[in-house]
Design an enzyme around this catalytic site. Structure first.
Site, PDB file in Angstrom:
ATOM      1  N   ASN A  86      -9.937  -0.349   0.255  1.00 57.19           N
ATOM      2  CA  ASN A  86      -8.477  -0.233   0.043  1.00 57.19           C
ATOM      3  C   ASN A  86      -8.142  -0.710  -1.716  1.00 57.19           C
ATOM      4  OD1 ASN A  86      -5.525  -0.537   0.267  1.00 57.19           O
ATOM      5  ND2 ASN A  86      -5.899  -1.272   2.354  1.00 57.19           N
ATOM      6  N   CYS A 144       1.046  -1.028  -0.326  1.00 60.26           N
ATOM      7  CA  CYS A 144       0.364  -0.039  -0.120  1.00 60.26           C
ATOM      8  C   CYS A 144       1.234   1.116  -0.327  1.00 60.26           C
ATOM      9  CB  CYS A 144      -0.627   0.300   1.649  1.00 60.26           C
ATOM     10  SG  CYS A 144      -2.279  -0.970   1.045  1.00 60.26           S
ATOM     11  N   HIS A 197      -3.618   7.512   2.199  1.00 60.34           N
ATOM     12  CA  HIS A 197      -3.709   5.737   2.184  1.00 60.34           C
ATOM     13  C   HIS A 197      -5.230   5.344   2.424  1.00 60.34           C
ATOM     14  CE1 HIS A 197      -4.253   1.951   1.012  1.00 60.34           C
ATOM     15  NE2 HIS A 197      -3.875   1.676   2.265  1.00 60.34           N
TER      16      HIS A 197
END
Length: 319
Positions: free
Chosen positions: A276, A113, A246
């Site tokens: 996500n 990520c 994020h």
């Protein structure tokens, strides 16, 4: 002195949307359970015949066009991904072929990520060193293919997508400062430990996560690195126009914003409809905020992300 600035942005989300209600038909969960714990309402899932390089291609073309360039103007391609098309060659090389670009450096970055942050800083350094003038940086993921869809702890969290930016050499500061970090001691709380050996998969081929441990670490690490980045850049918190974090969990985003003294009205949040998307989440959110008019030229933007490794970082830039 040579700097790098974002010349254009782009993004792509697969057409297939999976809502919380649809997930509740498969696993023991509910829309209320998912939303209250994550802030996620839906996510996009790639079609069976789509590959990560396909998603990256859509986003890349948008970013290149937004920059007023042609693919042949690009002289560096970096793709951040955890879910490459194949073991090798890199997804960046496959994207390079699809763009019809030949000869320039092309490679992948794997920091889960945090991948887009690592890729962006790498491209920035290439430009500052005079090794590139127009860099394409892409975050692209098909995380859905490494999820156990019977595990409600993880399958409700993630989605697929791609985001891209084109960086160009400039006499004026664009990327002002960056801080990057990693700590491999935490590798076991978020991983996909499988590997291919002898033509067989060895180890767990699904994303594995200790949610509470990830949450605790992420809140602390992101708050600290954001503060450090601003301090080292000599920029006060009130001078930041937008935070683009994020998109992992709404509570993590809210906690970081509170630590920085930023109201949520100055935080870009796409999590509710994207989920996500790992390395794609920051460039996806950035592109959406640029295209809807929130982020404008001359504004100061703070990007930050964290992923398995653990790896994390923050980038301060003037858009």
């Amino acid at each position: 002195m040579v700097y790098s600035r974002i010349l254009g942005t782009g993004s792509y989300l697969p057409a297939n949307v999976v809502t919380n209600a649809m997930l509740a038909e498969r696993v023991e969960t509910s829309d209320e359970w998912i939303v209250s714990r994550t802030g996620i309402h839906a996510r996009h899932i790639a079609a069976d015949d789509q590959k990560t390089s396909d998603l990256a291609l859509y986003a890349a073309r948008e970013a290149i066009a937004d920059a007023g360039l042609a693919p042949e103007d690009i002289d560096l391609i970096i793709v951040a991904t955890t879910t490459p098309d194949m073991v090798f060659p890199s997804t960046a090389c496959l994207l390079q072929e699809k763009l019809g670009v030949h000869g320039c450096p092309a490679f992948d970055v794997q920091a889960v990520c945090a991948g887009f942050m690592y890729a962006l800083v790498t491209a920035n350094n290439y430009i500052k060193a005079g090794m590139a003038k127009k860099a394409l940086v892409v975050g692209a993921e098909i995380i859905s293919r490494i999820l156990d869809w019977d595990d409600r702890r993880t399958c409700v969290l993630f989605g697929d997508g791609a985001g891209a930016v084109v960086l160009g050499a400039s006499d004026e500061p664009g990327i002002e400062h960056a801080c990057m970090a990693a700590d491999g001691r935490y590798n076991k709380i978020l991983n996909t430990p499988a590997q291919i050996s002898g033509g067989k998969i060895q180890g767990l081929p699904f994303l594995n996560m200790d949610g509470p441990a990830v949450f605790k670490f992420a809140v602390k690490a992101l708050s600290e690195i954001a503060t450090t980045t601003l301090a080292q850049a000599g920029v006060a918190q009130e001078q930041v126009d937008w935070l683009v974090p994020h998109q992992a969990n709404l509570r993590i985003i809210e906690s970081t914003a509170k630590h920085l003294g930023l109201p949520m009205s100055r935080v870009v949040v796409t999590l509710p409809t994207h989920g996500n998307t790992s390395a794609a989440s920051i460039p996806l959110a950035l592109d959406h905020a640029v295209r809807d008019g929130r982020i404008r030229r001359g504004q100061r933007v703070l990007l930050e992300g964290i992923g398995g490794g653990f790896a994390w970082g923050a980038v301060l830039l003037t858009f």
